[in-house]
Scaffold this motif. Structure first.
Motif, short mmCIF file in Angstrom:
data_model
loop_
_atom_site.label_atom_id
_atom_site.label_comp_id
_atom_site.label_asym_id
_atom_site.label_seq_id
_atom_site.Cartn_x
_atom_site.Cartn_y
_atom_site.Cartn_z
N ALA A 174 0.65 -6.69 -1.08
CA ALA A 174 1.22 -5.36 -0.89
C ALA A 174 1.22 -4.57 -2.19
CB ALA A 174 2.64 -5.47 -0.33
N LEU A 175 1.62 -5.24 -3.28
CA LEU A 175 1.68 -4.56 -4.57
C LEU A 175 0.29 -4.25 -5.10
CD1 LEU A 175 4.62 -6.56 -6.21
CD2 LEU A 175 4.71 -4.38 -4.99
N ASP A 176 -0.66 -5.15 -4.87
CA ASP A 176 -2.04 -4.88 -5.27
C ASP A 176 -2.58 -3.66 -4.53
OD1 ASP A 176 -2.12 -6.95 -7.05
OD2 ASP A 176 -3.54 -8.18 -5.92
N ALA A 177 -2.30 -3.58 -3.22
CA ALA A 177 -2.77 -2.43 -2.44
C ALA A 177 -2.13 -1.14 -2.94
CB ALA A 177 -2.45 -2.64 -0.96
N ALA A 178 -0.84 -1.18 -3.23
CA ALA A 178 -0.14 0.02 -3.69
C ALA A 178 -0.65 0.46 -5.06
CB ALA A 178 1.37 -0.25 -3.75
N LYS A 179 -0.87 -0.49 -5.97
CA LYS A 179 -1.36 -0.14 -7.31
C LYS A 179 -2.75 0.45 -7.25
CE LYS A 179 -0.81 -4.25 -9.02
NZ LYS A 179 -0.83 -5.40 -9.95
N LEU A 180 -3.62 -0.17 -6.46
CA LEU A 180 -4.99 0.34 -6.36
C LEU A 180 -5.01 1.70 -5.67
CD1 LEU A 180 -7.96 -0.02 -6.87
CD2 LEU A 180 -8.09 -1.57 -4.89
N LEU A 181 -4.18 1.88 -4.65
CA LEU A 181 -4.07 3.18 -3.98
C LEU A 181 -3.63 4.26 -4.97
CD1 LEU A 181 -3.97 4.87 -1.32
CD2 LEU A 181 -1.56 4.17 -1.15
N ALA A 182 -2.62 3.95 -5.77
CA ALA A 182 -2.13 4.92 -6.75
C ALA A 182 -3.23 5.30 -7.74
CB ALA A 182 -0.93 4.35 -7.50
N TYR A 183 -4.00 4.33 -8.16
CA TYR A 183 -5.12 4.59 -9.08
C TYR A 183 -6.17 5.48 -8.41
CZ TYR A 183 -9.57 3.66 -11.40
OH TYR A 183 -10.82 3.79 -11.98
N GLN A 184 -6.52 5.15 -7.18
CA GLN A 184 -7.54 5.92 -6.48
C GLN A 184 -7.11 7.35 -6.23
OE1 GLN A 184 -7.95 3.34 -3.06
NE2 GLN A 184 -9.70 2.25 -3.90
N CYS A 185 -5.80 7.56 -6.05
CA CYS A 185 -5.28 8.90 -5.76
C CYS A 185 -4.69 9.58 -6.99
CB CYS A 185 -4.21 8.81 -4.66
SG CYS A 185 -4.83 8.19 -3.08
N ASP A 186 -4.78 8.91 -8.13
CA ASP A 186 -4.27 9.45 -9.41
C ASP A 186 -2.80 9.83 -9.30
OD1 ASP A 186 -4.41 10.17 -12.07
OD2 ASP A 186 -5.06 12.23 -11.65
N LEU A 187 -2.00 8.88 -8.81
CA LEU A 187 -0.57 9.09 -8.63
C LEU A 187 0.22 8.03 -9.40
CD1 LEU A 187 -0.39 9.79 -4.78
CD2 LEU A 187 -0.35 11.47 -6.65
N PRO A 188 1.45 8.35 -9.78
CA PRO A 188 2.30 7.32 -10.41
C PRO A 188 2.66 6.23 -9.40
CG PRO A 188 3.54 9.35 -10.03
CD PRO A 188 2.11 9.67 -9.73
N ILE A 189 2.98 5.05 -9.93
CA ILE A 189 3.23 3.90 -9.07
C ILE A 189 4.51 3.18 -9.50
CG2 ILE A 189 1.55 2.64 -10.50
CD1 ILE A 189 2.49 1.71 -6.88
N VAL A 190 5.37 2.89 -8.51
CA VAL A 190 6.56 2.06 -8.70
C VAL A 190 6.33 0.76 -7.95
CG1 VAL A 190 9.03 1.84 -8.26
CG2 VAL A 190 8.06 4.08 -8.85
N THR A 191 6.63 -0.38 -8.57
CA THR A 191 6.52 -1.65 -7.87
C THR A 191 7.90 -2.26 -7.69
OG1 THR A 191 6.06 -2.76 -9.99
CG2 THR A 191 4.17 -2.17 -8.62
N VAL A 192 8.15 -2.74 -6.47
CA VAL A 192 9.41 -3.38 -6.12
C VAL A 192 9.08 -4.73 -5.49
CG1 VAL A 192 11.59 -3.20 -4.85
CG2 VAL A 192 10.43 -1.11 -5.66
N PRO A 193 9.02 -5.80 -6.29
CA PRO A 193 8.71 -7.11 -5.71
C PRO A 193 9.85 -7.62 -4.85
CG PRO A 193 9.34 -7.35 -8.02
CD PRO A 193 9.25 -5.87 -7.75
#
Length: 393
Positions: free
Chosen positions: A103-122
């Motif tokens: 889930a976190l990998d998908a969120a991080k990669l999505l943020a990169y692809q969309c040029d958006l900031p990313i928060v991770t909550v494990p």
């Protein structure tokens, strides 16, 4: 002074900000609100349902416009395409990744692809994905395909011990297996380096190993206690520090290559990432024994076998639920693990699939030296299978 310019690889050392503590999620709204007003929460269906009563009121109290999107079963190209559409539909200006490693990998990669900031909550301590500037991409069937180095670590990491404590014990055990691999891989791939930050990363990997060897049993017996928090920090945070300091030059080696190969077997998909990696450490050490006659590797393997038995990490294909795989299955996993761009080639000696297969079926072998090893791929299941010979020693 020389006029020659030497460019070293860029480093993404750490998240811009890390907040941690018991119940800290309830205080994270202001931190998140500084990064965006229209967050897209990315996680699995079950995780999003569990987190709603804890996080949604916090975000709404800061007047954030929230949308949720499930990443599906894997961080795959198709799931990322669907998530991009969710970003556009919501006009999101912030991604909040919630869950485990995929889930976190998908969120991080999505943020990169969309040029958006990313928060991770494990939501567990099963991996260091909440920290790292890296995402693994899998097929629709859950087979590892490739990884994507990201230009930066997350903008914010929120580590809530109360939330982590709700995860099954097995996830922390897996996190211990994933984290302890840092030493066994980094010491092989990068232990010879004289670069200061790589030296520091390798030594931190040794410290990480020692923390886990010394505190894991007590941590697992006393969830929420001081040793438990230390082990959670080690698995989620310190493991990420090592990758950040060492960068691309402080590489994973055979343990993660074996994991990647095993993901191509459908029968392995019930096992967690760190469980397969932990088994992969034993395979790596066994390779060092078989190919190099390395007695230090043999001693380390015996030490780990004892540690694994104490905390419940898999020691063999049987423990991974793979006792009935065929020689063909084993060969396929080994060939994937030995593919041209595999991290297994960071070992200081070449490895062929037959050598890897020999190591994979003999991880629990007693310590003894042989010039030639004969092994049977189905020996753990009692199958009658065609033996193969490791004849390159």
């Amino acid at each position: 002074m020389s006029n020659t310019s030497i460019a070293l690889p860029a480093l993404s050392v750490a998240p811009a900000r890390v907040i941690r503590g018991q119940g800290i999620l309830s205080e994270a709204g202001a931190e998140m609100a500084r990064l965006g007003r229209r967050p897209l929460m990315v996680g699995g269906d079950r995780t999003l349902a569990v987190i709603q009563p804890h996080l949604i009121p916090v975000l709404k109290s800061h007047k954030l416009q929230i949308k949720q999107a499930s990443y599906g079963a894997d961080c795959s190209e198709s799931s990322l395409t669907a998530l991009q559409q969710s970003v556009q539909a919501h006009q999101a200006d912030l991604i909040i990744g919630i869950g485990g490693g995929k889930a976190l990998d998908a969120a991080k990669l999505l943020a990169y692809q969309c040029d958006l900031p990313i928060v991770t909550v494990p939501t567990s301590a099963a991996t260091c994905a909440a920290w790292t500037a890296l995402s693994n991409v899998y097929s629709e069937q859950g087979a590892f395909l490739y990884d994507v180095p990201l230009p930066k670590c997350p903008d914010l990491l929120v580590l809530d011990y109360d939330l982590i404590a709700t995860a099954p014990r097995r996830t922390l055990v897996a996190g211990i297996g994933d984290a302890i691999a840092k030493w066994y891989e980094a010491s092989v791939s990068s232990g010879h380096s004289h670069q200061s930050l790589i030296v520091a990363a390798v030594q931190q990997a040794r410290v990480l190993r020692d923390i886990l060897l010394q505190r894991s049993v007590t941590a697992l017996d006393h969830p929420g206690g001081e040793d438990w928090r230390s082990v959670v920090d080690a698995a989620v945070l310190l493991a990420g520090v090592i990758g950040g300091l060492g960068g691309a030059q402080c590489r994973t080696v055979a343990a993660h290559a074996v994991h990647n190969g095993l993901t191509h077997l459908l029968a392995s998909h019930g096992q967690l990432h760190g469980e397969k990696v932990a088994y992969g450490i034993l395979v790596q050490l066994r390779l060092e024994e078989l190919v190099q006659g390395n007695q230090l590797a043999a001693t380390a393997r015996q030490q780990l076998l004892k540690f694994y038995s104490e905390i419940g990490l898999p020691q063999s294909l049987h423990d991974l639920g793979l006792s009935t795989i065929t020689v063909s299955d084993l060969q396929h996993a080994a060939e994937v693990a030995c593919s041209e761009k595999s991290d297994i080639h960071h070992l200081p000696f070449p490895v062929e699939p037959t050598q890897l297969m020999a190591a994979m079926v003999s991880t629990t072998a007693p310590f003894k030296e042989k010039s030639t090893e004969f092994v049977t791929a189905g020996s753990e299941s009692g199958e009658s299978t065609q033996p193969f010979k490791l004849n390159t020693l």
